[in-house]
Design a protein around this motif. Structure first.
Motif, PDB file in Angstrom:
ATOM      1  N   THR A 169      47.331  48.531  39.459  1.00 22.93           N
ATOM      2  CA  THR A 169      45.924  48.722  39.059  1.00 22.93           C
ATOM      3  C   THR A 169      45.533  47.731  37.970  1.00 22.93           C
ATOM      4  OG1 THR A 169      46.095  51.077  39.591  1.00 22.93           O
ATOM      5  CG2 THR A 169      44.238  50.413  38.232  1.00 22.93           C
ATOM      6  N   ASP A 170      46.404  47.570  36.971  1.00 16.14           N
ATOM      7  CA  ASP A 170      46.144  46.590  35.908  1.00 16.14           C
ATOM      8  C   ASP A 170      45.972  45.188  36.495  1.00 16.14           C
ATOM      9  OD1 ASP A 170      46.161  48.351  33.767  1.00 16.14           O
ATOM     10  OD2 ASP A 170      48.329  48.246  33.548  1.00 16.14           O
ATOM     11  N   LYS A 171      46.834  44.854  37.399  1.00 17.80           N
ATOM     12  CA  LYS A 171      46.785  43.541  38.040  1.00 17.80           C
ATOM     13  C   LYS A 171      45.461  43.359  38.793  1.00 17.80           C
ATOM     14  CE  LYS A 171      49.777  40.810  41.019  1.00 17.80           C
ATOM     15  NZ  LYS A 171      51.033  40.817  41.832  1.00 17.80           N
ATOM     16  N   ALA A 172      45.061  44.402  39.494  1.00 13.36           N
ATOM     17  CA  ALA A 172      43.789  44.340  40.232  1.00 13.36           C
ATOM     18  C   ALA A 172      42.618  44.169  39.265  1.00 13.36           C
ATOM     19  CB  ALA A 172      43.615  45.598  41.079  1.00 13.36           C
ATOM     20  N   ILE A 173      42.700  44.847  38.122  1.00 17.95           N
ATOM     21  CA  ILE A 173      41.646  44.728  37.107  1.00 17.95           C
ATOM     22  C   ILE A 173      41.596  43.297  36.576  1.00 17.95           C
ATOM     23  CG2 ILE A 173      40.961  45.428  34.776  1.00 17.95           C
ATOM     24  CD1 ILE A 173      42.049  48.251  35.453  1.00 17.95           C
ATOM     25  N   LEU A 174      42.760  42.732  36.255  1.00 28.34           N
ATOM     26  CA  LEU A 174      42.817  41.359  35.755  1.00 28.34           C
ATOM     27  C   LEU A 174      42.233  40.379  36.763  1.00 28.34           C
ATOM     28  CD1 LEU A 174      46.238  40.874  33.893  1.00 28.34           C
ATOM     29  CD2 LEU A 174      43.958  41.176  32.922  1.00 28.34           C
ATOM     30  N   LEU A 175      42.558  40.574  38.024  1.00 35.93           N
ATOM     31  CA  LEU A 175      42.021  39.685  39.059  1.00 35.93           C
ATOM     32  C   LEU A 175      40.498  39.740  39.110  1.00 35.93           C
ATOM     33  CD1 LEU A 175      44.675  40.191  41.885  1.00 35.93           C
ATOM     34  CD2 LEU A 175      44.091  38.024  40.816  1.00 35.93           C
ATOM     35  N   LEU A 176      39.967  40.944  39.033  1.00 33.65           N
ATOM     36  CA  LEU A 176      38.505  41.098  39.080  1.00 33.65           C
ATOM     37  C   LEU A 176      37.852  40.485  37.848  1.00 33.65           C
ATOM     38  CD1 LEU A 176      38.239  44.741  40.474  1.00 33.65           C
ATOM     39  CD2 LEU A 176      37.559  42.649  41.636  1.00 33.65           C
ATOM     40  N   LEU A 177      38.436  40.734  36.671  1.00 32.95           N
ATOM     41  CA  LEU A 177      37.838  40.224  35.432  1.00 32.95           C
ATOM     42  C   LEU A 177      37.962  38.712  35.305  1.00 32.95           C
ATOM     43  CD1 LEU A 177      38.801  42.990  32.868  1.00 32.95           C
ATOM     44  CD2 LEU A 177      36.491  42.330  33.562  1.00 32.95           C
ATOM     45  N   GLN A 178      39.023  38.147  35.888  1.00 31.27           N
ATOM     46  CA  GLN A 178      39.179  36.693  35.875  1.00 31.27           C
ATOM     47  C   GLN A 178      38.109  36.031  36.727  1.00 31.27           C
ATOM     48  OE1 GLN A 178      43.332  34.648  35.316  1.00 31.27           O
ATOM     49  NE2 GLN A 178      43.463  36.102  36.976  1.00 31.27           N
ATOM     50  N   LYS A 179      37.776  36.689  37.818  1.00 36.34           N
ATOM     51  CA  LYS A 179      36.747  36.149  38.703  1.00 36.34           C
ATOM     52  C   LYS A 179      35.365  36.328  38.113  1.00 36.34           C
ATOM     53  CE  LYS A 179      38.803  36.039  43.255  1.00 36.34           C
ATOM     54  NZ  LYS A 179      38.632  36.213  44.683  1.00 36.34           N
ATOM     55  N   ASN A 180      35.140  37.499  37.518  1.00 36.16           N
ATOM     56  CA  ASN A 180      33.821  37.810  36.974  1.00 36.16           C
ATOM     57  C   ASN A 180      33.957  38.646  35.708  1.00 36.16           C
ATOM     58  OD1 ASN A 180      31.230  38.562  36.410  1.00 36.16           O
ATOM     59  ND2 ASN A 180      31.029  39.900  38.198  1.00 36.16           N
ATOM     60  N   GLY A 181      33.824  37.985  34.589  1.00 35.46           N
ATOM     61  CA  GLY A 181      33.970  38.640  33.287  1.00 35.46           C
ATOM     62  C   GLY A 181      32.841  39.595  32.962  1.00 35.46           C
ATOM     63  N   LYS A 182      31.796  39.557  33.759  1.00 35.36           N
ATOM     64  CA  LYS A 182      30.644  40.421  33.523  1.00 35.36           C
ATOM     65  C   LYS A 182      30.623  41.645  34.440  1.00 35.36           C
ATOM     66  CE  LYS A 182      27.998  39.197  30.093  1.00 35.36           C
ATOM     67  NZ  LYS A 182      26.904  38.233  30.038  1.00 35.36           N
ATOM     68  N   ILE A 183      31.658  41.779  35.263  1.00 31.39           N
ATOM     69  CA  ILE A 183      31.720  42.940  36.146  1.00 31.39           C
ATOM     70  C   ILE A 183      31.743  44.201  35.279  1.00 31.39           C
ATOM     71  CG2 ILE A 183      34.258  43.000  36.278  1.00 31.39           C
ATOM     72  CD1 ILE A 183      34.007  43.774  39.232  1.00 31.39           C
ATOM     73  N   THR A 184      30.998  45.211  35.705  1.00 32.33           N
ATOM     74  CA  THR A 184      30.923  46.430  34.891  1.00 32.33           C
ATOM     75  C   THR A 184      32.137  47.323  35.158  1.00 32.33           C
ATOM     76  OG1 THR A 184      29.653  47.605  36.570  1.00 32.33           O
ATOM     77  CG2 THR A 184      28.408  46.432  34.875  1.00 32.33           C
ATOM     78  N   ILE A 185      32.433  48.140  34.135  1.00 31.39           N
ATOM     79  CA  ILE A 185      33.515  49.118  34.250  1.00 31.39           C
ATOM     80  C   ILE A 185      33.274  49.990  35.490  1.00 31.39           C
ATOM     81  CG2 ILE A 185      34.550  51.133  33.130  1.00 31.39           C
ATOM     82  CD1 ILE A 185      35.247  48.691  31.573  1.00 31.39           C
ATOM     83  N   LYS A 186      32.007  50.319  35.645  1.00 32.18           N
ATOM     84  CA  LYS A 186      31.597  51.163  36.776  1.00 32.18           C
ATOM     85  C   LYS A 186      31.952  50.520  38.117  1.00 32.18           C
ATOM     86  CE  LYS A 186      27.227  53.124  38.351  1.00 32.18           C
ATOM     87  NZ  LYS A 186      25.764  52.906  38.190  1.00 32.18           N
ATOM     88  N   GLU A 187      31.674  49.219  38.223  1.00 32.81           N
ATOM     89  CA  GLU A 187      31.928  48.549  39.494  1.00 32.81           C
ATOM     90  C   GLU A 187      33.426  48.388  39.748  1.00 32.81           C
ATOM     91  OE1 GLU A 187      29.567  45.047  40.201  1.00 32.81           O
ATOM     92  OE2 GLU A 187      30.738  44.556  42.007  1.00 32.81           O
ATOM     93  N   ILE A 188      34.179  48.088  38.691  1.00 33.85           N
ATOM     94  CA  ILE A 188      35.637  48.021  38.863  1.00 33.85           C
ATOM     95  C   ILE A 188      36.130  49.377  39.363  1.00 33.85           C
ATOM     96  CG2 ILE A 188      37.884  47.673  37.737  1.00 33.85           C
ATOM     97  CD1 ILE A 188      36.456  45.935  35.642  1.00 33.85           C
ATOM     98  N   ALA A 189      35.617  50.427  38.727  1.00 36.02           N
ATOM     99  CA  ALA A 189      36.014  51.793  39.089  1.00 36.02           C
ATOM    100  C   ALA A 189      35.748  52.067  40.572  1.00 36.02           C
ATOM    101  CB  ALA A 189      35.280  52.795  38.211  1.00 36.02           C
ATOM    102  N   GLU A 190      34.565  51.682  41.019  1.00 33.40           N
ATOM    103  CA  GLU A 190      34.219  51.913  42.424  1.00 33.40           C
ATOM    104  C   GLU A 190      35.155  51.156  43.367  1.00 33.40           C
ATOM    105  OE1 GLU A 190      30.086  50.877  42.697  1.00 33.40           O
ATOM    106  OE2 GLU A 190      29.501  52.636  41.513  1.00 33.40           O
TER     107      GLU A 190
END
Lengths: 150, 150
Positions: free
Chosen positions: B4-25
């Motif tokens: 899960t941490d790895k998936a979060i890092l991948l998403l944030l590396q691509k888009n630092g403005k992604i919301t917590i809500k969207e990561i959660a979804e």
DNA sequence: GATAAATAAAGAATATAATTCTTTATAAAT
DNA sequence: ATTTATAAAGAATTATATTCTTTATTTATC
């Protein structure tokens, strides 16, 4: 692109999470003009994206290697083929077609020397058309500006 | 550091403005665990910062040059001196001390060839201790990953 | 196998920031 | 001097981040 826009870009390049409010305070303006300027900078492509910066050592990428690649054949088709192939490798984080002593400069992240050796032997060297590969191992990162000199 | 941490890092590396809500979804979780994981990744240094990425061409930095530098003298003091000097130049966006054919690899951004020539003649070449400088001009950026291969 | 402790996630409530809308000021042009 | 355009201010709304409390799940211990 006036001085205020430039100041905004400098702040956002340093810290992409800075709030509109804080930019406004620093530049002695209110949130509205800052908000609109930031949106304009995004809309017009000055700001292409926002990214989280991840510590490579923390995720176990201990080695950085720069690799100067020389090809055998330089017809368009061969260049395109090489460029397409190199894209696939996850180890390659950057690749530039350069004019100079070599044809391509590639930057590689690897966990350790074994992983790099595997990459070199099994992946890079096994591409057709490769003539010479000259590796430079990074010992220290003297300067790594992640923001542009505006 | 689980999947899960790895998936979060991948998403944030691509888009630092992604919301917590969207990561959660995307990861089929609620905001709380995502919020806490992100804070932990920041706290423990996996995420070092967030940055806005600025288009270099838009701000008129048309040229990228890689410069291989060889020094005359390699005693610690001389290396330190060179490293300190090179830091000052705003044109130099990256500098690596490497083991290989040359001593240092530096990356330069310049508005145009004239600016680069000025940098080379008046700044770089005027440092003591410089033995050789070999420039490679970037023609095309084949691959520029701004995120780590996790 | 039952119980306790620790960890992770869920849900609700609050605080903060982003975003929108309306109004006011300033500068440039006729 | 009057109009037009531009930029900023201020207030109101919406969305998101953040905190707190509760519930589930896992792991360890008897």
């Amino acid at each position: 692109m006036d001085a205020t826009d430039k100041a905004i870009l400098l702040l956002l390049q340093k810290n992409g999470k800075i709030t509109i409010k804080e930019i406004a305070e620093r530049l002695n303006l209110t949130t509205t003009p800052i908000f609109e300027r930031v949106k304009k900078l995004e809309r017009e492509g000055f700001i292409t994206s926002y990214k989280a910066i991840v510590d490579r050592k923390k995720v176990n990428l201990q080695l950085i290697i720069f690799c100067n690649v020389t090809l055998n054949l330089h017809q368009t088709d061969f260049l395109k083929k090489f460029e397409k192939d190199i894209q696939q490798f996850p180890e390659v984080v950057e690749c530039y077609h350069v004019a100079g002593m070599f044809d391509y400069l590639i930057k590689i992240y690897a966990k350790n020397m074994e992983e790099y050796q595997q990459f070199l032997s099994n992946k890079l060297a096994s591409l057709e058309n490769i003539s010479k590969v000259q590796s430079s191992f990074v010992m220290t990162e003297v300067k790594t500006l992640s923001h542009l000199p505006l």
